[in-house]
Design an enzyme around this catalytic site. Structure first.
Site, PDB file in Angstrom:
ATOM      1  CE  LYS A   2      -2.202   2.492   4.533  1.00  0.00           C
ATOM      2  NZ  LYS A   2      -1.108   1.552   4.781  1.00  0.00           N
ATOM      3  CB  SER A  17      -0.978   0.001   1.178  1.00  0.00           C
ATOM      4  OG  SER A  17      -0.310  -0.265   2.374  1.00  0.00           O
TER       5      SER A  17
END
Lengths: 441, 156
Positions: B100, B61
């Site tokens: 993230k 991701s």
């Protein structure tokens, strides 16, 4: 002023730092042989699981409430402890590490410098949480015994949000009334029974007895000291008590050398001697050690650059109290730290993660030296040294020892989490996509 | 004698030769041989031993973005830093750790954004606190030639 800082449910908190899914659910950590409960989350305490309860007894509860059960992971706890203590050592002028998860800070004369001590306590608590993710409680008071008492109340009283500062006479009196006499630091089971027989049930009652009464009924000067400490008169300095009244949870032997040392042999001899001393103390209170730390310090005011102190912590494959074995490990640690062409001023050995002797987990792959003969040898050694004076008989540390480079096999631990922070092969891992995939679904 | 100063062994400097000049195109500088500059890699990666952690990450991701975080990368995480917009952080989402980029898209509206556009962003609303942000990623270690590092990564 003294502060006592300690980690809440320390072992469970270490596990939660790397597994957030353990937050808010009941968790217990088992002792070295997966035998007994040694750490309980607040949720597990609420389910009525007692400290030290054998695992097989709680199995029905575990199944019923989905309690998460973990084996002890001392490599992780040792590293997290070092991080917490390292932070504290930078924040306070003097620190005494009392156990793997507790430290006293000496704040004498620091009030003016630090501003309000309550705010200071809150900052420590916030920053330890941010740096290490370990929740703590802080008790601040004029004596060590009161600091311990304040810490206890801070733990049990949610409205205090983990910090209690006994800065006034009224507050001290209130705090003394909150704590039962058997929960006062230094009051053992026997004295507690005796005190209750005399109608003394709280710390406040104990603080009111006369000096003469304390001397007569509470073991002489030790009892008198205890009572004075509760009255707010500091009697205990920043050293662990040497009189053996308290079974200590960590044992340290540190000395500044008579003259600075540069030869490896000399420092090795010193470290071996300190290990011998600490091992004697260990056997005196019938404990065995799981975590061994060795440190050596250079001259702070010399020409050499910092860091002035280097330390190494080893997790022993099997908890032991055998001097010969401990010297062997201490040497291995020293070897890692040694820098040639350096002048050392001070060295020390610290034992933490203590367990009751005779209950250690034995290992299949480690040659254990804990045979009855070895135990006899250690007992005889202690007896000789008691009779003829400390150090009369000891180990010749000049003997050659070839350390074999084997990995320490930590015994069979069914439910141990990885050594997230200390072993490259077990390094902490995150799967970055997991939570997201769930949120798409 | 009870004062125990605990310092992490990781503070031992690991000094490597460090060339401050760019790789020369053409004639190498004769002065290069006399450069005594050394870089302490430990001090750089582990900016504060008591508050820095290493973590191996898996997943895709974060692939393809500015951070250069690939599947199997080793990250250094500093917990002393207060997270700011555009930091890459270790975040806690639904009881799990993830990596993230933290982005304030408009005042008071914070998001966890993957560097890989194939994956969705997660809104966290108000300014992140300790519950959302475990630590700030300061360095990324990846390999150009697969070897030692990936040996320790499970292929899942």
């Amino acid at each position: 002023m003294f502060a006592l800082v300690d980690g809440n449910n320390f072992y469970v908190s270490c596990e939660r730092a790397f597994q957030p899914q353990l937050e808010g659910v009941p968790v217990v950590v088992l002792s070295n042989n997966d035998g007994c409960v040694v750490s309980r989350s607040a949720e597990a305490k609420a389910l009525g699981i007692p400290m030290g309860e054998p695992y097989f007894k709680i199995k029905p509860l575990v199944a019923q409430h989905g309690i998460r059960v973990l084996s002890s992971n001392y490599a992780l706890y040792g590293d997290m402890s070092r991080r917490v203590m390292g932070y504290l050592a930078n924040e306070a002028p003097e620190v005494e590490i009392y156990s793997i998860d507790e430290a006293f800070l000496n704040l004498t004369g620091m009030e003016r410098w630090l501003g309000g001590l309550e705010a200071y306590g809150r900052r420590i608590r916030r920053e330890v949480k941010q740096w290490t993710h370990i929740p703590t409680c802080v008790g601040i008071a004029p004596t060590k015994t009161l600091a311990k008492l304040a810490n206890r109340i801070a733990k049990k009283t949610p409205v205090l949000e983990g910090v209690l500062y006994l800065d006034s006479e009224q507050k001290r009196q209130w705090a003394l009334e909150q704590v039962a006499v058997e929960d006062v630091w230094g009051v053992g089971h026997q004295y507690a029974t005796k005190l209750q027989a005399h109608g003394i049930t709280t710390a406040a009652g104990l603080a009111n007895v006369s000096d003469a009464w304390a001397r007569k009924h509470l073991g002489g000067v030790v009892g008198a000291r205890l009572v004075r400490e509760l009255q707010g008169v500091p009697c205990l300095a920043m050293a662990p008590s040497e009189d053996g009244t308290l079974s200590r949870q960590s044992i340290a032997c540190t000395r500044t050398f008579g003259q600075p040392l540069t030869a490896y042999q000399d420092v090795q001899g010193a470290v071996a001697a300190f290990t011998t001393r600490a091992a004697e103390k260990l056997r005196r209170q019938d404990s065995a050690v799981q975590l061994l730390t060795v440190f050596i310090s250079k001259n702070r005011y010399g020409t050499e650059p910092p860091p002035y102190t280097a330390s190494a912590t080893l997790t022993l494959p099997v908890a032991t109290s055998d001097t010969a074995e401990l010297i062997r490990y201490a040497r291995a640690a020293l070897k890692r730290l040694w820098q040639s062409n350096t002048t050392y001023k001070k060295a020390g050995v610290v034992f933490a993660g203590l367990e009751a002797a005779g209950q250690q987990q034995l290992s299949l792959f480690e040659l254990t030296t804990q045979t009855p003969q070895r135990k006899r040898l250690m007992a005889d050694l202690d007896e000789l040294n008691t009779r003829y004076g400390t150090g009369a008989v000891g180990f010749a540390v000049a003997q050659r020892y070839k350390s074999s480079n084997r990995t320490s096999w930590a015994g069979k631990k069914e439910m141990r989490t990885p050594a997230y922070t200390t072993n490259l092969e077990e390094l902490w891992r995150i799967n970055m996509d997991g939570a997201l995939l769930k949120s798409i679904g | 004698m009870s004062r125990v100063v605990v310092l992490d062994i990781l503070r031992k400097p690991l000094l490597l030769p460090f060339f401050q000049s760019y790789v020369p195109a053409g004639f190498p500088s004769p002065a290069e041989d006399h450069l005594g500059v050394k870089l302490d890699l430990n001090a750089m990666l582990l900016s504060h031993p008591h508050a820095t952690y290493l973590v191996m990450v898996e997943g895709h991701s974060m692939t393809g973005g500015e951070s250069g975080i690939r599947d199997g990368a080793l990250l250094a995480v500093d917990c002393r830093l207060k997270p700011r917009s555009n930091d890459v952080i270790i975040a806690v989402v639904e009881g799990q750790h993830t990596v993230k980029r933290l982005v304030e898209r408009s005042p008071g509206s914070w998001w966890l954004v993957p560097d890989n556009p194939m994956y969705p962003s997660i809104p966290i609303g108000e300014e992140p606190d300790l519950f959302d942000c475990w630590g700030v990623v300061t360095h990324v270690l990846t390999e150009t030639r697969p070897g030692r590092l990936s040996r320790y990564v499970r292929v899942s």
